[in-house]
Design a protein around this motif. Structure first.
Motif, PDB file in Angstrom:
ATOM      1  N   GLY A  32       0.358  -1.050  -0.132  1.00  0.00           N
ATOM      2  CA  GLY A  32       0.225  -0.076   0.268  1.00  0.00           C
ATOM      3  C   GLY A  32       0.407   0.908   0.011  1.00  0.00           C
ATOM      4  O   GLY A  32       0.378   1.656  -0.989  1.00  0.00           O
ATOM      5  N   GLU A  35       2.627   1.539  -3.481  1.00  0.00           N
ATOM      6  CA  GLU A  35       1.643   1.652  -4.512  1.00  0.00           C
ATOM      7  C   GLU A  35       1.298   3.052  -4.580  1.00  0.00           C
ATOM      8  O   GLU A  35       1.339   4.013  -5.410  1.00  0.00           O
ATOM      9  CB  GLU A  35       0.523   1.229  -4.950  1.00  0.00           C
ATOM     10  N   THR A  36       0.859   3.603  -2.825  1.00  0.00           N
ATOM     11  CA  THR A  36       0.459   5.837  -3.494  1.00  0.00           C
ATOM     12  C   THR A  36       1.192   6.085  -4.216  1.00  0.00           C
ATOM     13  O   THR A  36       1.491   7.259  -4.061  1.00  0.00           O
ATOM     14  CB  THR A  36       0.812   5.577  -1.818  1.00  0.00           C
ATOM     15  N   HIS A  37       2.978   6.439  -3.072  1.00  0.00           N
ATOM     16  CA  HIS A  37       3.673   7.269  -3.715  1.00  0.00           C
ATOM     17  C   HIS A  37       4.809   6.011  -5.206  1.00  0.00           C
ATOM     18  O   HIS A  37       5.886   6.312  -5.293  1.00  0.00           O
ATOM     19  CB  HIS A  37       4.747   7.050  -2.223  1.00  0.00           C
TER      20      HIS A  37
END
Length: 298
Positions: A32, A35-37
């Motif tokens: 997570g 994937e967010t950054h």
């Protein structure tokens, strides 16, 4: 990062406190966060998370993306040490090569027709992010003919993430430990003098010599040098100069007219916000500190 120690300075008491590294509680936390950054951390645009490979293949790719050079990227995560992460990733990479049309359709839906038409199938990549890897893992990736990056992660405190490249090997893209001088493009030789081509060879040698496992990626309009991420892009020679684009921050550089230029926000081939103009071998020597800074930043 295995030997890295991180300390937080205490300006009030003039002391220092060690920030202890830790692993994530669960694998999904690592996924997570990355994937967010993903574009900031890996220069990869996320296309899909937990992408199903269908009932026949029976799997789910943790992260599917496209890197800054247009190469397809699979990212697999493990919380700690897991001997199966490389084989699992290679399993999905084989599926990807057999489903190119499906991938290009996904790119077209997420990023548009232009991006889909420029997918670079010569060098699909596998990035494995895990708590650690064994020496057998490092040896295994060097025996494969695929582009694989092994990346160790650590969490520090509540708001810091560290990533360390443990091994980086290349399949479709050529990995060179010692430089081999080559022309950028045959077409360029028709209009460029021998001096510019020799200068391009000198730059190639310097960039490849910055570290082990530097990948050289050939595109039509530039040549990228990367280890996990691009750190330099070399354009074909012009009549009297070479243009190199670096990932160094132009704000940290004393710009010199006719030598360095801030091109952030300006369109150009390759990636990087700092343009370096090279006309003579002396310019290559002047630029070496900038090359090293860009390599370190990327």
């Amino acid at each position: 990062m295995s030997g890295l120690k991180l300390f937080r300075t205490d300006t009030t008491n003039s002391g220092m406190t060690e920030v202890m590294p830790r692993l994530a509680e669960i694998e999904a936390d690592v996924q997570g966060l990355v994937e967010t950054h993903m574009e900031t951390l890996l220069d990869v645009r996320l296309l899909a998370s937990e992408y199903s490979t269908g009932p026949v293949h029976g799997g789910r790719i943790d992260s599917l993306g496209l890197d800054e050079n247009g190469s397809p990227v699979i990212v697999e995560y493990k919380r700690g040490v897991d001997a199966g992460v490389i084989n699992q990733g290679l399993f999905y990479l084989a599926w990807l090569m057999d489903h190119r049309a499906e991938f290009e359709h996904l790119v077209r839906d997420r990023l548009g027709v232009t991006a889909a038409s420029q997918v670079l199938w010569r060098g699909p990549r596998l990035i494995c992010i895990a708590g650690d890897f064994t020496r057998y893992d490092v040896h295994a990736v060097r025996e494969h003919r695929r582009s694989i990056d092994l990346v160790r992660y650590r969490l520090f405190g509540s708001d810091m993430l560290g990533l360390e490249t443990v091994a980086s090997v290349s399949g479709g893209m050529q990995v060179v430990r010692r430089a081999r001088r080559q022309p950028l493009a045959r077409a360029a030789a028709d209009v460029q003098g021998a001096a510019m081509m020799e200068l391009a060879g000198a730059v190639d040698e310097v960039l490849l010599g910055l570290g082990d496992g530097v990948n050289r990626v050939e595109r039509k309009t530039y040549r990228a040098y990367q280890r996990l991420r691009n750190f330099a892009c070399l354009c074909p020679p012009q009549r009297s100069k070479l243009l190199v684009y670096l990932k160094a921050d132009p704000k940290d550089v004393d710009l010199v007219s006719g030598f360095t230029r801030d091109v952030s926000g300006l369109g150009h081939h390759g990636t990087g916000d700092l343009e370096v103009q090279l006309r003579t071998p002396r310019d290559v020597e002047r630029a070496q500190d900038l090359f090293r800074a860009s390599y370190a930043a990327a």
